[in-house]
Design an enzyme around this catalytic site. Sequence first.
Site, PDB file in Angstrom:
ATOM      1  N   GLY A  64       0.805  -1.053   0.027  1.00  0.00           N
ATOM      2  CA  GLY A  64       0.003  -0.056   0.097  1.00  0.00           C
ATOM      3  C   GLY A  64       0.734   1.267  -0.096  1.00  0.00           C
ATOM      4  N   GLY A  83       0.704   5.608   0.990  1.00  0.00           N
ATOM      5  CA  GLY A  83      -0.034   6.738   1.795  1.00  0.00           C
ATOM      6  C   GLY A  83       0.818   7.870   1.765  1.00  0.00           C
ATOM      7  N   GLY A 102       4.062   7.193   3.989  1.00  0.00           N
ATOM      8  CA  GLY A 102       4.918   5.827   3.700  1.00  0.00           C
ATOM      9  C   GLY A 102       4.360   4.829   2.788  1.00  0.00           C
ATOM     10  CB  VAL A 103       5.761   2.922   0.145  1.00  0.00           C
ATOM     11  CG1 VAL A 103       7.008   2.959   0.425  1.00  0.00           C
ATOM     12  CG2 VAL A 103       5.281   1.808  -0.894  1.00  0.00           C
ATOM     13  CB  VAL A 104       2.977  -0.824   3.758  1.00  0.00           C
ATOM     14  CG1 VAL A 104       3.056  -1.932   4.523  1.00  0.00           C
ATOM     15  CG2 VAL A 104       2.469   0.405   4.561  1.00  0.00           C
ATOM     16  CE  LYS A 118       3.063   4.045   6.773  1.00  0.00           C
ATOM     17  NZ  LYS A 118       1.780   4.259   7.190  1.00  0.00           N
ATOM     18  CG  ASP A 126      -4.172   9.138   9.430  1.00  0.00           C
ATOM     19  OD1 ASP A 126      -5.416   9.755   9.327  1.00  0.00           O
ATOM     20  OD2 ASP A 126      -3.306   8.773   8.595  1.00  0.00           O
TER      21      ASP A 126
END
Length: 511
Positions: free
Chosen positions: A54, A56, A59-61, A76, A166
């Site tokens: 994913g 966002g 970050g990127v997971v 992450k 969040d």
Amino acid sequence: MFDELAQREDERYTTPPRWEALMEAVSEAACLHLFNPDHPLQTIGRFEALATRGLGGFGVVFKVRDPELDRLVALKLCMTRGPESAEGLMNEARVLAKLSHPNIVSIHEPGREGDDVFFVMEFVDGVNAHDFVRDEDPPWPEVVDVYRGAGRGLAAAHDAGIVHGDFKPSNILLDAERWPRVADFGLAQVIADHLAGEELRHRPGTLPFMAPEVLRGQAGDPLSDQWSFCVSLWQGLEHGLPYDGWTPAELLESIERGDPWVLQPAVPEAVRSVVRRGLSVDPAQRYPDMHALVAELDKLRERPGASQETSLDAPAVVPGSSKVTEARRRPFVLGLLLTGAALLGAWSVEHVPWAQPDPAETSKPQLAGCALWELPPHEPSPEVQSICRLIRDGDYKGANLLWDSVHRARFISPSTSGIEGYSHLDLALDAIIIAQTFAEEAMVIEKSTTKEEAYRVASSMAKGWANAASSTSVLHRETERAGEPPATGEPPVTLETIDRQVSEVHRRLQD
């Protein structure tokens, strides 16, 4: 509403070029590893990256394997602004790693990748609460029970002095047993604190879920987390946000106009009353803490008759959270764009049907397994044909797993197909063929009283891959509008044909 919300999320963020390059490298290496297990995987620190899970704003997971402990974990990668920012994040990560609760995704350790910081977390193989509600349309008791468990995790974090900052449905991860765990505790606030001087878009939180006091510029606290929790629960119950707005000012205006929208008559008013209190504009009018809010939800589920629509109160490993009864456990689509877990690299060559063709089958194309509804003459690639045969053999999960791996890699970089001139339009065509094949299987078994579960799986995957075909064709259209050079050769199909066949899949499954 769900697609609109996802679009808003995408518009908030820009992806650093270094992350785009890393995601492409991960996808390419994992795809090559799928066909040749000796090909090395891309590494991040000591971890072997299997797939992108994913993306966002902060970050990127990635799904990765820890070679030292031989276990799957999530990694992450977080945005930073220089050495001081990175060191601050590392210190905060060590604090967050001490937070432990059955309804919280555990952080194992922090690490560094170039100028960025990463968090290694517990890997949850499943879906998030947003996709669960969107794809499965569960009755209200199931939604409430998911949030009861998530609420306990949120309460435990508040007890430890940690504000989430969040909270939203996509940060609630559900495993195969529908056990909820809350992810990204404190990361939004921590990262925002270390991005001082950045634009407003880096304010912690996601706009539709932000409390009014946060929209006005105040710092987040447990009561603002409670607001975000109740917006998320309301959306899960009503299939729509309680308040709407594209900017903080518009959202505040919507909140101040009054009661949130009611869209689902089946939801009891007693449930709405609990959630409405958590949506009080004045924080002092909300529940004193998350423990009190969850206790009210518990009372609703303990009332006589409250469990008539699938109780989730079966015995669980940890008391007080939620599980789904066997009758309501449903497989789910993992292949919707960047919203599910591809298991790239987890299959050796002998597990890949097209890697070792039967000599008796190589003399002629094997097209019988693939559905080709009103499509131009087309011979699907060997991997698509093999996946179609898996579908015809009834191995829906295996077919979905393999196609998800291939689709994810090609969506990020069509060149990983190894087919000259292969574009997103070719990928959309392959996806609609997979969708039509699943749909044909669903229609064949629909009338069987002993295959209700198989029908739900096949029809769900058919609709999911039809939607993926539509989204992929949209990406191709946007690429054309951006003026990028088209792939060489004649296009395999028109965008109008893809759109028409997507509609046809949904129409046939509704008849």
